[in-house]
Write a protein that holds these residues in place. Structure first.
Motif, short mmCIF file in Angstrom:
data_model
loop_
_atom_site.label_atom_id
_atom_site.label_comp_id
_atom_site.label_asym_id
_atom_site.label_seq_id
_atom_site.Cartn_x
_atom_site.Cartn_y
_atom_site.Cartn_z
N GLY A 289 -2.98 2.78 -9.41
CA GLY A 289 -2.56 1.38 -8.89
C GLY A 289 -1.01 1.45 -8.49
O GLY A 289 -0.68 0.92 -7.70
N GLY A 290 -0.19 2.07 -9.30
CA GLY A 290 1.12 2.20 -9.07
C GLY A 290 1.36 2.86 -7.71
O GLY A 290 2.31 2.30 -7.05
N GLU A 291 0.92 3.82 -7.34
CA GLU A 291 0.82 4.65 -6.13
C GLU A 291 0.49 3.74 -5.13
O GLU A 291 1.05 3.56 -3.99
N GLU A 292 -0.53 2.96 -5.07
CA GLU A 292 -1.13 2.26 -3.95
C GLU A 292 -0.08 1.05 -3.97
O GLU A 292 -0.05 0.44 -2.62
N LYS A 293 0.30 0.28 -5.00
CA LYS A 293 1.39 -0.55 -4.77
C LYS A 293 2.32 -0.15 -4.03
O LYS A 293 3.15 -1.03 -3.13
N GLU A 294 3.10 0.87 -4.34
CA GLU A 294 4.20 1.56 -3.99
C GLU A 294 4.21 1.73 -2.28
O GLU A 294 4.84 1.29 -1.20
N ALA A 295 3.09 2.28 -1.86
CA ALA A 295 2.48 2.33 -0.58
C ALA A 295 2.25 0.90 0.26
O ALA A 295 2.91 1.08 1.44
N LEU A 296 1.56 0.03 -0.28
CA LEU A 296 1.54 -1.04 0.26
C LEU A 296 3.03 -1.70 0.65
O LEU A 296 3.30 -2.63 1.71
N GLU A 297 3.72 -1.69 -0.43
CA GLU A 297 5.11 -2.35 -0.26
C GLU A 297 5.87 -1.68 0.83
O GLU A 297 6.68 -2.47 1.58
N ALA A 298 5.79 -0.43 0.95
CA ALA A 298 6.53 0.34 1.71
C ALA A 298 6.26 0.04 2.99
O ALA A 298 7.04 0.17 4.18
N ALA A 299 4.90 -0.43 3.30
CA ALA A 299 4.43 -0.68 4.49
C ALA A 299 4.51 -2.16 4.79
O ALA A 299 4.12 -2.57 6.02
N GLY A 300 5.13 -3.00 3.94
CA GLY A 300 5.29 -4.36 4.22
C GLY A 300 4.11 -5.25 4.26
O GLY A 300 4.01 -6.27 4.63
N VAL A 301 3.21 -4.88 3.26
CA VAL A 301 1.73 -5.48 3.10
C VAL A 301 2.04 -6.19 1.82
O VAL A 301 2.30 -5.48 0.81
N ALA A 302 1.69 -7.41 1.68
CA ALA A 302 1.71 -8.14 0.58
C ALA A 302 0.64 -7.74 -0.29
O ALA A 302 -0.40 -7.61 -0.08
N CYS A 303 0.90 -7.71 -1.50
CA CYS A 303 0.05 -7.14 -2.72
C CYS A 303 0.21 -7.57 -3.98
O CYS A 303 1.45 -8.27 -4.38
#
Length: 432
Positions: A289-303
Motif C-alpha cells: 500500500g505504501g508503494e501505491e500511495k506514493e505513486a498516486l500522490e506523485a501523479a496528483g491523484v487523491a487517495c
C-alpha cells in the motif's frame, strides 16, 4: 440464490386465486394493493389460465393444487401454492413497503417466520418518509441526466444529496423546500468530479470483519481493484454493478506487475471514477500500500487509506493466541518471509531475543531457511510455534508444536493457504 428476486408490474393485469381461506384472502389483498385484478375460483380447470399473469392457490383440493402447478409451469406462468414450496414457481417474500421503495425478504421457503422477523427489524430502522425521498429523486430524473450526463458523476451527486438536506426535508414532508434544495444542489454539481482511490484493507476474509468505512466505500465504488486473497464474500459487499478487476499475485506468479497496478489505479481515477483498491489484511502491512500511495500522490491523484485487520491479529485471535502477554511477550515483531533477489533478509539475532512474539507473513516457502538461521543465531529448536492456515475465516486450521516440528510437518499439513507462522512463548499460553 435458490430464488431470483424480481419485482413484477401487475397493474391492471388479471391474476388467478384458486381455493379459499384466510391465507388466500391475504394473497388477494396483497395482489390488489399492487394493482392486480384478482379472479377467484374454487376448483381448477385449464381454461382459467387464459390471459393470467400469475396464479396463487390455497385451501383447494390436492388434485387441483397439483394440476394448477403443473399447468402454470408448462405455460411459464408464475405460480405460488401456500405452504407447498415443491409446487411453487415463486415464493411471496416478507415485504417492507415505503412506496416507491419496496424491500422483499425471502428465505427460499425454508423459514418464513425468520423472514418476517427480519422485516420487523428493517421496518424499525427505516423512516416512514423514505418513500418521499425516493419520489423526490424520481421527479428530477430527466433534469439529472441533462445536467450530469456522466453516470459516475450522477451516482456521486446522488450519494451526497440523498443523505443530505434535500432528503431530510423530503423525509419530513416539506416537499416544496426539498425540491428547491435538490434543484440548488444540482445547479452547483460538478459535471466531471475528480476521481479518487481508497486503499482499503479487506481483513482476513470474513465479511463481518470489514470495517464500517470499508463497507460504505465498497457500496459507493465504481470499480474495485482486488488481490487474490480477497474472499468472494467480501467482494460480494461491493455495489453489484461495480467493475471488478483481479490483479492478484500468487507465489511465484505475478499476474500484473506492481508498476502496472499503479498505472491502472492512476488511469481509473483520472477517468473520474471512485476506485477501491481492496487488499487482504491491511494495506500498509506487507500489502504494498505504501508503494501505491506514493505513486498516486506523485501523479496528483487523491487517495486515502482505510485500515483492515491484518493477518497476525486475525490468526492469533482465531487460534486463541495472545500476541502480547505481561508474563512472556512484551513486544511484537511483524516479519515477511519473502526473499529479495533470492536472499532471506532477516536479522536472525533479533529473532532470538526473549520476551517477544514474531509473526511471519508469507513464510511457508522459506520456513526451513528461517529455522536454520534462527538456530544458528542461538535460538532453541523447541521454541513454541503455531502455523495458522486461512486465519480469521471459517476454514482456519492451526498446527502447534516446537518450531522444529512445525517446520517438519508444514509442507504436508498445508492444504490451500494462506498461512501465517507465529513464534514465541505466547504460543504456549493456550492449548485451544
Amino acid at each position: 440464490m435458490r430464488h431470483f428476486p424480481i419485482f413484477l408490474d401487475l397493474r391492471d393485469r388479471p391474476v388467478l386465486l384458486l381455493g379459499a381461506g384466510e391465507a388466500l384472502e391475504a394473497k388477494a389483498a396483497l395482489l390488489a394493493s399492487a394493482g392486480a385484478r384478482p379472479r377467484h375460483a374454487a376448483r381448477f380447470t385449464p381454461g382459467l389460465l387464459e390471459g393470467i399473469a400469475l396464479a396463487c392457490a390455497a385451501g383447494a383440493p390436492e388434485e387441483d393444487l397439483r394440476a394448477l402447478s403443473e399447468a402454470c409451469r408448462a405455460r411459464g406462468i408464475p405460480v405460488n401454492v401456500v405452504d407447498r414450496p415443491e409446487l411453487c414457481g415463486f415464493i411471496t417474500p416478507a415485504i417492507v413497503d415505503r412506496d416507491p421503495i419496496t424491500i422483499a425478504i425471502g428465505s427460499g421457503g425454508a423459514a418464513p417466520v425468520l423472514a418476517r422477523m427480519i422485516r420487523q427489524r428493517i421496518e424499525a430502522l427505516l423512516s416512514p418518509g423514505l418513500g418521499r425521498v425516493a419520489a423526490l429523486a424520481g421527479r428530477f430524473q430527466a433534469a439529472l441526466r441533462a445536467r450530469l450526463p456522466d453516470l459516475a458523476a450522477r451516482r456521486r451527486f446522488l450519494d451526497g444529496v440523498l443523505t443530505g438536506t434535500p432528503a431530510a426535508l423530503a423525509e419530513a414532508g416539506r416537499e416544496a423546500e426539498a425540491e428547491a434544495a435538490f434543484h440548488a444542489a444540482l445547479a452547483a454539481a460538478e459535471v466531471a468530479p475528480p476521481g479518487m482511490v481508497h486503499l482499503v484493507g479487506a481483513g482476513p476474509g470474513a465479511a463481518d470483519l470489514l470495517t464500517l468505512r470499508a463497507l460504505r466505500l465498497l457500496g459507493e465504488a465504481d470499480v474495485v481493484v482486488h488481490d487474490r486473497l480477497v474472499a468472494p464474500e467480501v467482494l460480494a459487499m461491493a455495489r453489484r454493478d461495480a467493475r471488478r478487476i483481479d490483479v492478484g499475485k500468487a507465489v511465484g506468479h505475478h499476474s500484473i506487475p506492481q508498476p502496472e497496478i499503479n498505472a491502472l489505479l492512476i488511469r481509473l481515477a483520472r477517468e473520474g471514477l471512485r476506485v477501491v483498491r481492496l487488499k487482504g489484511g491491511d494495506p500498509f502491512v506487507f500489502g504494498r500500500g505504501g508503494e501505491e500511495k506514493e505513486a498516486l500522490e506523485a501523479a496528483g491523484v487523491a487517495c486515502a487509506v482505510v485500515p483492515g485487520i491484518t493477518a497476525a491479529l486475525a490468526c492469533a485471535a482465531g487460534a486463541g493466541l495472545p500476541l502480547t502477554h505481561r508474563d512472556c511477550a512484551r513486544s511484537l515483531l511483524l516479519l515477511t518471509g519473502h526473499t529479495r533477489e533470492g536472499r532471506l533478509e532477516v536479522d536472525f539475532a533479533s529473532l532470538t531475543r526473549p520476551g517477544q512474539t514474531i509473526a511471519v507473513y508469507m513464510g511457508l516457502a522459506t520456513m526451513p531457511a528461517l529455522f536454520e538461521g534462527f538456530v544458528a543465531a542461538g535460538g532453541s529448536p523447541s521454541w513454541p510455534a503455531a502455523l495458522v492456515e486461512a486465519g480469521g475465516t471459517a476454514r482456519q486450521r492451526v498446527l502447534r508444536g516446537p518450531f522444529s516440528e512445525v517446520v517438519r510437518q508444514a509442507r504436508g499439513w498445508i492444504t490451500e493457504g494462506p498461512a501465517l507462522l507465529i513464534l514465541g512463548e505466547a504460543c504456549a499460553r493456550t492449548a485451544a
